[in-house]
Design an enzyme around this catalytic site. Structure first.
Site, short mmCIF file in Angstrom:
data_model
loop_
_atom_site.label_atom_id
_atom_site.label_comp_id
_atom_site.label_asym_id
_atom_site.label_seq_id
_atom_site.Cartn_x
_atom_site.Cartn_y
_atom_site.Cartn_z
CB ALA A 65 -0.88 0.00 1.24
N GLY A 108 0.72 -5.12 0.85
CA GLY A 108 -0.48 -5.19 0.01
C GLY A 108 -0.17 -5.79 -1.36
CD GLU A 111 -2.23 -7.89 2.74
OE1 GLU A 111 -2.07 -6.69 2.38
OE2 GLU A 111 -2.66 -8.20 3.86
CD GLU A 131 1.90 -5.67 5.63
OE1 GLU A 131 2.75 -6.55 5.90
OE2 GLU A 131 1.11 -5.76 4.67
N1 DAK Z 1 4.58 3.33 -0.40
C1 DAK Z 1 4.99 4.54 -0.88
N2 DAK Z 1 6.17 4.73 -1.49
C2 DAK Z 1 7.01 3.69 -1.58
C3 DAK Z 1 6.66 2.41 -1.10
C4 DAK Z 1 5.37 2.26 -0.48
N3 DAK Z 1 4.92 1.06 -0.01
N4 DAK Z 1 7.68 1.56 -1.34
C5 DAK Z 1 8.63 2.29 -1.97
N5 DAK Z 1 8.23 3.56 -2.12
C6 DAK Z 1 8.96 4.67 -2.74
C7 DAK Z 1 10.12 5.13 -1.86
O1 DAK Z 1 9.66 6.02 -0.88
C8 DAK Z 1 11.02 5.77 -2.87
O2 DAK Z 1 10.48 7.05 -3.19
P1 DAK Z 1 11.46 8.34 -3.39
O3 DAK Z 1 12.24 8.44 -2.15
O4 DAK Z 1 12.31 7.97 -4.60
O5 DAK Z 1 10.52 9.47 -3.64
C9 DAK Z 1 10.83 4.92 -4.11
O6 DAK Z 1 9.60 4.23 -3.92
C10 DAK Z 1 11.93 3.87 -4.26
O7 DAK Z 1 12.03 3.16 -3.03
P2 DAK Z 1 13.43 2.94 -2.26
O8 DAK Z 1 14.36 4.06 -2.50
O9 DAK Z 1 13.09 2.59 -0.85
O10 DAK Z 1 13.97 1.64 -3.05
P3 DAK Z 1 14.93 0.50 -2.52
O11 DAK Z 1 15.27 -0.32 -3.73
O12 DAK Z 1 16.05 1.07 -1.69
O13 DAK Z 1 14.04 -0.38 -1.51
C11 DAK Z 1 12.02 -1.58 -0.87
C12 DAK Z 1 12.94 -1.12 -2.02
C13 DAK Z 1 10.80 -2.23 -1.53
C14 DAK Z 1 12.74 -2.64 0.00
C15 DAK Z 1 11.64 -0.37 0.01
O14 DAK Z 1 11.14 0.65 -0.87
C16 DAK Z 1 10.58 -0.67 1.01
O15 DAK Z 1 10.87 -1.25 2.07
N6 DAK Z 1 9.34 -0.23 0.74
C17 DAK Z 1 8.23 -0.36 1.69
C18 DAK Z 1 7.72 -1.79 1.74
C19 DAK Z 1 6.61 -1.93 2.76
O16 DAK Z 1 6.77 -1.65 3.96
N7 DAK Z 1 5.46 -2.37 2.29
C20 DAK Z 1 4.28 -2.56 3.16
C21 DAK Z 1 3.46 -1.29 3.17
S1 DAK Z 1 2.05 -1.41 4.24
C22 DAK Z 1 -5.61 -2.44 3.73
C23 DAK Z 1 -5.13 -2.88 2.51
C24 DAK Z 1 -3.73 -3.03 2.31
C25 DAK Z 1 -2.86 -2.69 3.34
C26 DAK Z 1 -3.36 -2.26 4.55
C27 DAK Z 1 -4.75 -2.11 4.76
N8 DAK Z 1 -7.03 -2.26 3.94
C28 DAK Z 1 -7.92 -2.63 2.80
C29 DAK Z 1 -7.54 -1.93 5.19
C30 DAK Z 1 -1.45 -2.83 3.05
C31 DAK Z 1 -0.48 -2.26 3.81
C32 DAK Z 1 0.90 -2.24 3.29
O17 DAK Z 1 1.21 -2.76 2.23
#
Ligand code: DAK
Length: 257
Positions: A65, A108, A111, A131
């Site tokens: 997400a 997400g 998922e 998460e």
């Molecule tokens: N959201 C927003 N931006 C993101 C992102 C994300 N999930 N993942 C990456 N980006 C953005 C980064 O901020 C960065 O942006 P800039 O700084 O260039 O502006 C750009 O994408 C490139 O990312 P990185 O510089 O971090 O790239 P790396 O290769 O160094 O690292 C990475 C890649 C995938 C390991 C890292 O980006 C990372 O850890 N990303 C976050 C992964 C994460 O935590 N995902 C879970 C998110 S929570 C629901 C439905 C769904 C959900 C919840 C509720 N309901 C229906 C109630 C789901 C929740 C989630 O998914």
């Protein structure tokens, strides 16, 4: 490369839907999800399409997400918003969906892949529910679907530690059905989709729903559903055609009736 958030390629009888928000690693903002749902619903209605491939790019399926958006979401919104309805709409798509996963498939994104019916992973795919690193837990079915796919021990390991599974681990644990060379990430998924698309649309829809009952519900209700669905499949023109074709030693021509 267009600036559409979701690219749709029709290649009947299959269609390919690609998430296209590369700078944010295909983070699933409301706009992306809205575009995705409308593409899938439209393709589900399109008679000439029999199987859908859903992918991202070679680098990333989806990094989850949109965390910026999530940070602005109130608990009440999370429990009641249109976001929940979008996930349910994807679950309700009747046609088979093959997820073509390469690179990051997180939160997400994971998922979303698990809501699809089959996952084809490239060697570079990385699956995770990170998460927990944000002080959160999966919110779109991850605790349930991952646990059912890989079992409690691996699901706990992944969800509690936030670690990623490699494509090989995902294959060994039963999360994905095939691992292919990274450069073939989309081609192999399309190949599988074309094989699926040769089958009777009636039987595909019923089989998908029946397998989902096994996965989502109780055994008794699932077996009951299967029994009814089998009778419906048996009464279809496609089934007559399939059985006749076998007996006449010729390929079947399924018409979806
Ligand atoms: N959201 C927003 N931006 C993101 C992102 C994300 N999930 N993942 C990456 N980006 C953005 C980064 O901020 C960065 O942006 P800039 O700084 O260039 O502006 C750009 O994408 C490139 O990312 P990185 O510089 O971090 O790239 P790396 O290769 O160094 O690292 C990475 C890649 C995938 C390991 C890292 O980006 C990372 O850890 N990303 C976050 C992964 C994460 O935590 N995902 C879970 C998110 S929570 C629901 C439905 C769904 C959900 C919840 C509720 N309901 C229906 C109630 C789901 C929740 C989630 O998914």
């Amino acid at each position: 490369m267009t600036d559409e958030l979701v690219r749709i390629e029709r290649d009947d009888p299959i269609a390919v839907v690609l998430l296209n928000r590369p700078k944010q690693l295909n983070a699933l903002s409301d706009d992306v999800m809205e575009a995705l749902v409308s593409a899938l619903v439209e393709l589900d209605r399109a008679g000439a399409v029999r199987c859908i491939v859903l992918g991202g790019s070679e680098r990333v399926f989806a990094a989850g997400a949109d965390i910026g958006m999530l940070a602005q979401t109130s608990p009440v919104e999370a429990a009641t918003s249109a976001r929940l309805a979008r996930w349910e709409s994807i679950r309700q798509i009747g046609k088979p969906i093959v997820a073509a996963v390469s690179g990051y498939c997180l939160g997400g994104g994971c998922e979303l892949a698990m809501i699809c019916d089959v996952i084809v992973a490239s060697e570079s795919a990385r699956f995770g529910q990170p998460e927990i690193n944000l002080g959160l837990i999966p919110g779109a079915g991850g605790t349930q679907r991952l646990t059912r796919a890989v079992g409690k021990a691996v699901a706990m390991d992944v969800i509690l530690s936030g670690r990623f599974l490699s494509a090989r681990e995902a294959l060994d644990f039963g999360l994905v059905s095939r691992v292919v060379a990274t450069e073939a990430w989309l081609e192999e998924a399309k190949r599988l989709a074309r094989d699926i698309a040769k089958q009777s649309p009636v039987a595909l829809r019923l089989a998908k729903e029946a397998v989902n009952r096994a996965y989502e519900g109780s055994l008794r209700l699932g077996v009951e559903y299967e029994r009814q669905a089998f009778a419906i499949a048996l009464s279809s023109e496609d089934a007559r055609e399939g059985m006749s074709a076998f007996l006449e030693k010729r390929p079947p021509e399924f018409r979806g009736r």
